[in-house]
Design a protein around this motif. Sequence first.
Motif, mmCIF file in Angstrom:
data_model
loop_
_atom_site.group_PDB
_atom_site.id
_atom_site.type_symbol
_atom_site.label_atom_id
_atom_site.label_comp_id
_atom_site.label_asym_id
_atom_site.label_seq_id
_atom_site.Cartn_x
_atom_site.Cartn_y
_atom_site.Cartn_z
ATOM 1 N N HIS A 5 0.823 -1.209 0.000
ATOM 2 C CA HIS A 5 0.000 0.000 0.000
ATOM 3 C C HIS A 5 0.857 1.260 0.000
ATOM 4 C CE1 HIS A 5 -4.173 -1.352 0.232
ATOM 5 N NE2 HIS A 5 -3.665 -2.432 0.816
ATOM 6 N N ASP B 109 0.680 4.008 -2.814
ATOM 7 C CA ASP B 109 0.383 5.390 -2.426
ATOM 8 C C ASP B 109 1.436 6.343 -2.971
ATOM 9 O OD1 ASP B 109 -1.871 4.570 -1.109
ATOM 10 O OD2 ASP B 109 -1.034 4.804 0.912
ATOM 11 N N LEU C 162 -5.817 7.873 -2.212
ATOM 12 C CA LEU C 162 -4.850 7.620 -1.139
ATOM 13 C C LEU C 162 -5.534 7.259 0.173
ATOM 14 C CD1 LEU C 162 -2.251 10.453 -1.818
ATOM 15 C CD2 LEU C 162 -1.911 7.996 -2.087
#
Length: 129
Positions: free
Chosen positions: A74, A78, A92
């Motif tokens: 992640h 991001d 996000l």
Amino acid sequence: MRFARFCQALSNWAGSPKTFLTAIVLIIAWAGTGPYFHYNDTWQLIINTSTTIITFLMVFLIQNTQNRDNDILHLKIDELIRATHEAQNATLGLEKMEARELRKLRDRYRALGESSEIDVEPIHDDGAR
């Protein structure tokens, strides 16, 4: 931090071919002792207890390493979203959305993909690079 390193090392060890082979050998050895112990309750209890304890501990180990890998993935995604000027920065914060909102957003992106004018050629792997 030490726990995370310990879990990662243990996970790497547990997933190795040597560990799998060791487990197979132990099971064969256990099964081979069956006639000697006349397949009694204690003989069965040894394998049942051993596998239950190992499974119980492995659940936590796997969950820990999966959580860590998920967090790392992640963060990388991001950063790609943040660094890409055309990206929707609103994505996000998806982890804060409820399941219903995520489904609506997924449907929206699916519709965008279906209506896209970009024609992507399928990739054919002919072995050449």
